[in-house]
Design an enzyme around this catalytic site. Structure first.
Site, PDB file in Angstrom:
ATOM      1  N   GLU A  63      34.049  31.401  25.181  1.00 47.01           N
ATOM      2  CA  GLU A  63      33.944  29.962  25.351  1.00 47.01           C
ATOM      3  C   GLU A  63      33.036  29.749  26.561  1.00 47.01           C
ATOM      4  O   GLU A  63      33.296  30.307  27.634  1.00 47.01           O
ATOM      5  CB  GLU A  63      35.332  29.367  25.609  1.00 47.01           C
ATOM      6  CG  GLU A  63      35.287  27.867  25.680  1.00 47.01           C
ATOM      7  CD  GLU A  63      36.646  27.199  25.846  1.00 47.01           C
ATOM      8  OE1 GLU A  63      37.682  27.899  25.820  1.00 47.01           O
ATOM      9  OE2 GLU A  63      36.637  25.970  26.016  1.00 47.01           O
TER      10      GLU A  63
ATOM     11  N   ARG B 184      44.638  43.538  26.782  1.00 45.78           N
ATOM     12  CA  ARG B 184      43.672  43.069  27.780  1.00 45.78           C
ATOM     13  C   ARG B 184      43.450  44.113  28.861  1.00 45.78           C
ATOM     14  O   ARG B 184      44.338  44.925  29.143  1.00 45.78           O
ATOM     15  CB  ARG B 184      44.209  41.821  28.485  1.00 45.78           C
ATOM     16  CG  ARG B 184      44.238  40.592  27.652  1.00 45.78           C
ATOM     17  CD  ARG B 184      44.888  39.463  28.438  1.00 45.78           C
ATOM     18  NE  ARG B 184      43.924  38.735  29.237  1.00 45.78           N
ATOM     19  CZ  ARG B 184      43.211  37.708  28.778  1.00 45.78           C
ATOM     20  NH1 ARG B 184      43.352  37.306  27.536  1.00 45.78           N
ATOM     21  NH2 ARG B 184      42.366  37.077  29.555  1.00 45.78           N
TER      22      ARG B 184
ATOM     23  N   LYS C 264      39.728  32.872  34.183  1.00 44.63           N
ATOM     24  CA  LYS C 264      38.594  32.008  34.508  1.00 44.63           C
ATOM     25  C   LYS C 264      39.018  30.854  35.399  1.00 44.63           C
ATOM     26  O   LYS C 264      38.290  30.440  36.284  1.00 44.63           O
ATOM     27  CB  LYS C 264      38.002  31.434  33.217  1.00 44.63           C
ATOM     28  CG  LYS C 264      36.916  32.262  32.603  1.00 44.63           C
ATOM     29  CD  LYS C 264      36.291  31.490  31.444  1.00 44.63           C
ATOM     30  CE  LYS C 264      36.098  32.395  30.251  1.00 44.63           C
ATOM     31  NZ  LYS C 264      35.936  31.675  28.997  1.00 44.63           N
TER      32      LYS C 264
HETATM   33  P1  ATP Z   1      40.290  33.883  30.548  1.00 41.25           P
HETATM   34  O1  ATP Z   1      41.689  34.122  30.084  1.00 41.25           O
HETATM   35  O2  ATP Z   1      39.837  34.727  31.669  1.00 41.25           O
HETATM   36  O3  ATP Z   1      39.991  32.432  30.792  1.00 41.25           O
HETATM   37  P2  ATP Z   1      39.412  33.740  27.910  1.00 41.25           P
HETATM   38  O4  ATP Z   1      40.128  34.658  27.006  1.00 41.25           O
HETATM   39  O5  ATP Z   1      39.837  32.337  27.903  1.00 41.25           O
HETATM   40  O6  ATP Z   1      39.391  34.340  29.349  1.00 41.25           O
HETATM   41  P3  ATP Z   1      37.076  33.602  26.298  1.00 41.25           P
HETATM   42  O7  ATP Z   1      35.744  33.093  26.637  1.00 41.25           O
HETATM   43  O8  ATP Z   1      37.896  32.848  25.328  1.00 41.25           O
HETATM   44  O9  ATP Z   1      37.865  33.743  27.658  1.00 41.25           O
HETATM   45  O10 ATP Z   1      37.021  35.132  25.906  1.00 41.25           O
HETATM   46  C1  ATP Z   1      36.084  35.706  25.050  1.00 41.25           C
HETATM   47  C2  ATP Z   1      36.662  36.982  24.508  1.00 41.25           C
HETATM   48  O11 ATP Z   1      36.942  37.891  25.555  1.00 41.25           O
HETATM   49  C3  ATP Z   1      37.966  36.721  23.769  1.00 41.25           C
HETATM   50  O12 ATP Z   1      37.934  37.427  22.551  1.00 41.25           O
HETATM   51  C4  ATP Z   1      39.003  37.272  24.692  1.00 41.25           C
HETATM   52  O13 ATP Z   1      40.105  37.730  23.991  1.00 41.25           O
HETATM   53  C5  ATP Z   1      38.253  38.392  25.419  1.00 41.25           C
HETATM   54  N1  ATP Z   1      38.842  38.654  26.728  1.00 41.25           N
HETATM   55  C6  ATP Z   1      39.031  37.763  27.720  1.00 41.25           C
HETATM   56  N2  ATP Z   1      39.652  38.345  28.759  1.00 41.25           N
HETATM   57  C7  ATP Z   1      39.850  39.641  28.425  1.00 41.25           C
HETATM   58  C8  ATP Z   1      40.449  40.766  29.078  1.00 41.25           C
HETATM   59  N3  ATP Z   1      40.979  40.656  30.298  1.00 41.25           N
HETATM   60  N4  ATP Z   1      40.475  41.950  28.437  1.00 41.25           N
HETATM   61  C9  ATP Z   1      39.928  42.058  27.208  1.00 41.25           C
HETATM   62  N5  ATP Z   1      39.360  41.047  26.538  1.00 41.25           N
HETATM   63  C10 ATP Z   1      39.317  39.842  27.120  1.00 41.25           C
HETATM   64 MG    MG Z   2      40.288  31.687  25.962  1.00 39.67          MG
END
Ligand code: ATP
Ligand code: MG
Length: 595
Positions: free
Chosen positions: A62, A297, A307
């Protein structure tokens, strides 16, 4: 929660995802998968050829912030699987939420995926997609569900909806609006789209089962009213799809085969399958449908990776921006000096598992050392300078301005990197802790009466020191032991137990050195209930003025070095300039964090 299929059962071997993909590739009798070259609905793809890509994966960020080390895991996994199995990985911006998304992030995310070494171009085609380009299809899909009696417009207040959802032990209660006819719902939904209702006045919900043990199946929200300008579609829409509705559709339109996501989406999988199943039944989407698989994760100790928290650290000035070298953002880690290779190797080393992993930051540092040890040029730097005066210089060489030429290999194993040239003059900078007026037991460097070697130079004998009025040591005094210059015959006849690094005063390059330590004082700053900000390490950055050997006077920003004895440094990609060098410490030569 609910497991409608065995798809996510860990398979033997250390990477269950590979086993799943290999199983799927070996399967016969599956519907043929056509791909029209661009994302689209069932009819679009049916008109296209068989997909030449064996699998399709996607990295779906995102664009509401900068990528961090956790995203690197997802990036390397998705692009890595596509590479390994003859597939294609899409870079898809999941930009269905109008409120927090910006072009700045879209650009930064592309830059970092490319920096990590991945490419979304394949066979001359770009596989860069924006979910917001699918809004028309999503709306059509929603109307289809409404018409089929699988979705309804709910006008309960958010509070009522929350109360009526029930909880783990208590089934939900049907909304009074649930029994409306498809025609009534369709009319209402169109009014929503046409801007006839206020933000939050009503939502579109799937009609599944308010008593489902999996709360995600209790009539999840599909669309909400939100008057906000979207970075791609502007003011075209005042209703926006919910993530749980949008994401499976995005996967299906792009003909993703393996939709890899993190564990927290496990409970969403039944809805993912419910939604795509019904849309395929209605002829909107083509079989075979994508499948979702969840992996753990990746988290790093001593930092936070959400984030929202990273944004707070930036916005409240706890760090100096998204690329602050103490942050686990990829822009921050790159600026700190971590290489793309070291990050990829670290992510690879953690494997793929069904549980969330907490990785110690020292593992990241180990990967960095492993990458740079064989590559980075060596150099001498004095971080905590103390002047050393060679008091018999004039006597030996005739003039205080005399310089003895010295040299050393730029890298001990890489002859092709050549030699570093420097000069030894009558005054040199040494590390403050290379002198002790009263030595502790086992100390072999400079103290009155002791001999040591100026590395690549002469053996010297310490004769004392100078102090200021407060008793602070201002200079160390020593004499050169004749005929001991490194590399000359007989140089080793005089035995010493130590060698120290140094930089001559006459040619030293003054530099700003930024010495970084952990950003937080505890391993999991945001694990408990406490305020994670209270665990910020006030000593996480120290800036000192040091001296570098002359070969470092003009190096391009971003160049990596091993400063002998001290560790790995990089010329800061933002502030370093010729004439005003700035170096960041990446990590020491060995793990200094384990105690
Ligand atoms: P955050 O929780 O840090 O805000 P997010 O999951 O909301 O991160 P996205 O932009 O939605 O951020 O993530 C893009 C991809 O990266 C998604 O498929 C998510 O599952 C993966 N992702 C995010 N954080 C991790 C992590 N710590 N380990 C592995 N994959 C991750
Ligand atoms: Mg997300």
């Amino acid at each position: 929660m609910s497991h409608p299929s065995d798809d996510n059962k860990p398979a033997p071997g250390n990477n269950f995802l590979r086993s799943i993909i290999e199983r799927d590739l070996a399967q016969t009798g599956q519907p043929e998968r056509h791909f029209a070259g661009t994302p689209g609905d069932a009819a679009h793809h049916a008109a296209g050829p068989l997909d030449a890509a064996k699998i399709r994966t996607r990295f779906p960020p995102e664009p509401n912030g900068y990528l961090h080390i956790g995203h690197a895991k997802s990036i390397c996994l998705n692009f890595g699987m596509a590479r390994d199995y003859g597939g294609i990985c899409h870079l898809r911006f999941d930009d269905t939420n109008p409120e927090k998304e910006e072009q700045e992030y879209v650009d930064a995310i592309q830059e970092m995926v490319a920096w990590l070494g991945w490419d979304w171009h394949s066979g001359g085609t770009s596989h860069l997609f924006f979910a917001s380009n699918y809004f028309d299809f999503m709306y059509r899909a929603a109307e289809h569900l409404v018409t089929a009696g699988l979705a309804y417009v709910d006008e309960q207040t958010p509070e009522e909806m929350r109360a009526n959802r029930g909880d783990f032990g208590r089934p939900g209660v049907n909304s009074p609006f649930r029994a409306r006819t498809p025609a009534e719902n369709l009319a209402r939904f169109r009014e929503m789209k046409d801007g006839q209702h206020a933000d939050g006045a009503m939502i579109l919900r799937a009609k599944i089962d308010m008593a489902a043990p999996n709360i995600n199946l209790r009539d999840p929200a599909l669309y909400r009213i939100r008057r906000a300008t979207h970075h791609n579609t502007g003011d075209q829409w005042c209703i926006y799809p919910m993530y749980t509705f949008a994401h499976p559709i995005e996967d299906a339109l792009e003909r993703i085969t393996h939709s890899l996501c993190t564990l927290e989406f496990e409970d969403q999988r039944p809805f993912y399958d419910w939604l795509l199943g019904h849309l395929a039944e209605g002829g909107l989407l083509a079989h075979p449908l994508p499948h979702q698989y969840e992996f753990g994760r990746l988290n790093l100790t001593y930092v936070v990776t959400s984030k929202r928290k990273l944004r707070q650290l930036v916005d409240e000035g706890h760090v100096d921006g998204w690329d602050d070298p103490r942050l686990p953002t990829l822009v921050g880690m790159r600026r700190r000096g971590y290489t793309a290779t070291s990050i990829r190797n670290m992510v690879e080393a953690t494997g793929v598992t069904k549980s969330n992993a907490w990785l110690d930051y020292s593992v990241m540092d180990g990967c960095l050392r492993a990458d740079l040890e064989g590559k980075a040029a060596r150099a001498c730097a004095v971080l905590d300078p103390l002047k050393l005066k060679l008091t018999n210089w004039v006597e030996l060489f005739g003039s205080s301005s005399h310089v003895e030429r010295s040299s050393a290999p730029a890298h001990p194993q890489l002859a092709e990197l050549g030699q570093r040239e420097f000069g030894l003059g009558h005054e040199v900078w040494i590390e403050r802790d290379d002198f002790m007026e009263v030595p502790v037991k086992g100390y072999h460097r400079l103290f009155p009466g002791n001999r040591t070697r100026l590395k690549y130079g002469y053996v010297i004998e310490c004769t004392g020191c100078e102090k200021d009025a407060e008793g602070q040591i201002t200079a160390v005094l020593a004499t050169v032991v004749p005929d001991t210059k490194s590399g000359t015959p007989g140089a080793d006849a005089v035995k010493v137990k130590s060698a120290i690094t140094w930089v001559s005063v006459h040619e030293a390059v003054e530099a700003e050195l930024r010495l970084y330590d952990r950003l937080f004082t505890i391993e999991q700053p945001d694990a408990g209930d406490g305020d994670y900000l209270s665990f910020i390490n006030p000593q996480s950055r120290r800036v000192v003025t040091g001296y570098l050997e002359p070969s470092l006077a003009k190096v391009p920003a971003g160049t990596h070095f091993q400063f002998e004895r001290h560790g790995y440094f990089v010329a800061d990609r933002v502030d370093h300039q010729a004439g005003k060098p700035v170096f960041n410490k990446i990590t020491g030569l060995k793990d200094g964090w384990s105690k």
